[in-house]
Design a protein around this motif. Structure first.
Motif, PDB file in Angstrom:
ATOM      1  N   ASP A   1      29.417 -58.642  -0.275  1.00  0.00           N
ATOM      2  CA  ASP A   1      28.768 -59.429   0.872  1.00  0.00           C
ATOM      3  C   ASP A   1      27.178 -59.860   0.337  1.00  0.00           C
ATOM      4  O   ASP A   1      26.953 -60.779   0.981  1.00  0.00           O
ATOM      5  CB  ASP A   1      28.789 -58.473   2.004  1.00  0.00           C
ATOM      6  CG  ASP A   1      28.107 -58.883   2.918  1.00  0.00           C
ATOM      7  OD1 ASP A   1      28.184 -60.178   3.616  1.00  0.00           O
ATOM      8  OD2 ASP A   1      27.640 -58.211   3.969  1.00  0.00           O
TER       9      ASP A   1
ATOM     10  N   TYR B   1      30.437 -54.113   0.318  1.00  0.00           N
ATOM     11  CA  TYR B   1      28.885 -54.329   0.840  1.00  0.00           C
ATOM     12  C   TYR B   1      28.194 -55.120  -0.209  1.00  0.00           C
ATOM     13  O   TYR B   1      27.222 -55.971   0.247  1.00  0.00           O
ATOM     14  CB  TYR B   1      28.098 -53.239   1.312  1.00  0.00           C
ATOM     15  CG  TYR B   1      28.894 -52.679   2.780  1.00  0.00           C
ATOM     16  CD1 TYR B   1      28.976 -53.653   3.739  1.00  0.00           C
ATOM     17  CD2 TYR B   1      29.456 -51.587   3.083  1.00  0.00           C
ATOM     18  CE1 TYR B   1      29.707 -53.364   5.060  1.00  0.00           C
ATOM     19  CE2 TYR B   1      29.901 -51.089   3.937  1.00  0.00           C
ATOM     20  CZ  TYR B   1      29.949 -51.950   5.231  1.00  0.00           C
ATOM     21  OH  TYR B   1      30.710 -51.855   6.376  1.00  0.00           O
TER      22      TYR B   1
ATOM     23  N   GLY C   1      30.479 -63.756   3.331  1.00  0.00           N
ATOM     24  CA  GLY C   1      30.366 -62.320   3.169  1.00  0.00           C
ATOM     25  C   GLY C   1      31.173 -61.654   4.259  1.00  0.00           C
ATOM     26  O   GLY C   1      31.696 -60.550   4.238  1.00  0.00           O
TER      27      GLY C   1
ATOM     28  N   ARG D   1      26.964 -65.594   4.502  1.00  0.00           N
ATOM     29  CA  ARG D   1      27.277 -64.299   5.024  1.00  0.00           C
ATOM     30  C   ARG D   1      27.760 -64.254   6.382  1.00  0.00           C
ATOM     31  O   ARG D   1      28.212 -63.437   6.981  1.00  0.00           O
ATOM     32  CB  ARG D   1      26.225 -63.216   4.867  1.00  0.00           C
ATOM     33  CG  ARG D   1      26.000 -63.298   3.241  1.00  0.00           C
ATOM     34  CD  ARG D   1      24.699 -62.386   3.141  1.00  0.00           C
ATOM     35  NE  ARG D   1      25.050 -60.823   3.326  1.00  0.00           N
ATOM     36  CZ  ARG D   1      24.110 -59.869   3.364  1.00  0.00           C
ATOM     37  NH1 ARG D   1      22.960 -59.995   3.182  1.00  0.00           N
ATOM     38  NH2 ARG D   1      24.595 -58.634   3.712  1.00  0.00           N
TER      39      ARG D   1
END
Ligand code: SF4
Length: 249
Positions: free
Chosen positions: A205, A202, A86, A211
């Motif tokens: 992610d 986002y 991410g 991440r």
């Protein structure tokens, strides 16, 4: 960076001479077409990246070849280095690079696991100049983020004049970051499209099982097999650069 890795780590791993490898980067950025020719981005006089095509050009090529992406089966990227986190996905938006760095810095400085990896203080499209304070245990890090060249100038001049102080800054030349780069599909001034790209990043992610960059197994393996210690000589030589002033055109 990836070009340098392809022509060293990848070349060694697959026993292919570096001069037989051609690196093509698909980029959101027109400036990269020039940047790959800069002396600072060559290794021993050889370009790390041979060609840059923009995402817009790539999309056109896909259309011209009659390929319908929606009908293609899902596949993973090829290895080595086929795994992403991410943290790498959010590099494309303003605030993303510094957020990725913070996720790693937090854990390396405090020795603790970061429970909530989202640093909302550095996110957002509306403010061209963002400031955030991030706590790493007892340490308070002051972060500055600018996107768009006017804001970048303002940030840098304020730092030079002693009006602002930060421990780390992130600057992206394009408003919104690479999601609105000069090589991206046109949006004809519709900023809702840029915001949608940011939201998509986002969301992607959030969906990633890993991440944080330093937890990427492919990156860990590359350091173990080839690069050596984090921030060591080899890593510094291949993954870092500096810029020297160039003559105005
Ligand atoms: S912010 Fe713009 S200029 Fe900078 S790398 Fe991204 S696309 Fe290129």
């Amino acid at each position: 960076m990836f070009g340098a890795i392809a022509k060293t780590y990848f070349a060694e791993k697959f026993n292919i001479p570096a001069d037989k490898i051609v690196v093509v980067s698909v980029m959101p950025c027109i400036a990269k077409k020039y940047e790959i020719q800069r002396e600072e981005l060559k290794s021993d006089g050889v370009q790390n990246v041979d060609y840059v095509i923009t995402t817009r050009e790539f999309a056109k090529m896909i259309r011209e070849a009659g390929i319908d992406f929606t009908k293609l089966p899902d596949e993973d990227f090829d290895n080595p280095l086929g795994e992403s986190t991410g943290a790498s996905v959010i590099f494309g938006t303003t605030g993303g690079v510094i957020e990725a760095a913070l996720r790693t810095a937090y854990e390396w400085v405090t020795g603790e696991t970061l429970q909530d990896v989202e640093f909302h203080g550095v996110r957002g499209f509306e403010d061209g100049l963002k400031e955030a304070t991030v706590k790493l245990k007892d340490m308070e890090l002051k972060i500055g983020v600018a996107h768009g060249l006017g804001n970048a100038r303002r940030l840098l001049e304020d730092i030079r004049d002693g009006k602002r102080f930060y421990h780390a800054i992130e600057i992206m030349a394009c408003p919104g970051g690479c999601i609105d780069g000069g090589g991206q599909p046109y949006h004809h001034g519709n900023l809702e499209i840029v915001k949608a790209r940011m939201n998509a990043i986002y969301e992607e992610d959030r969906r990633k099982p890993i991440r944080k960059s330093h937890e990427n197994p492919a990156v860990i393996k590359m350091y173990q097999e080839y690069m050596g210690e984090y921030g060591g000589h080899k890593a510094h030589k291949l993954l870092h650069t500096h810029y020297t002033p160039r003559e105005s055109i």
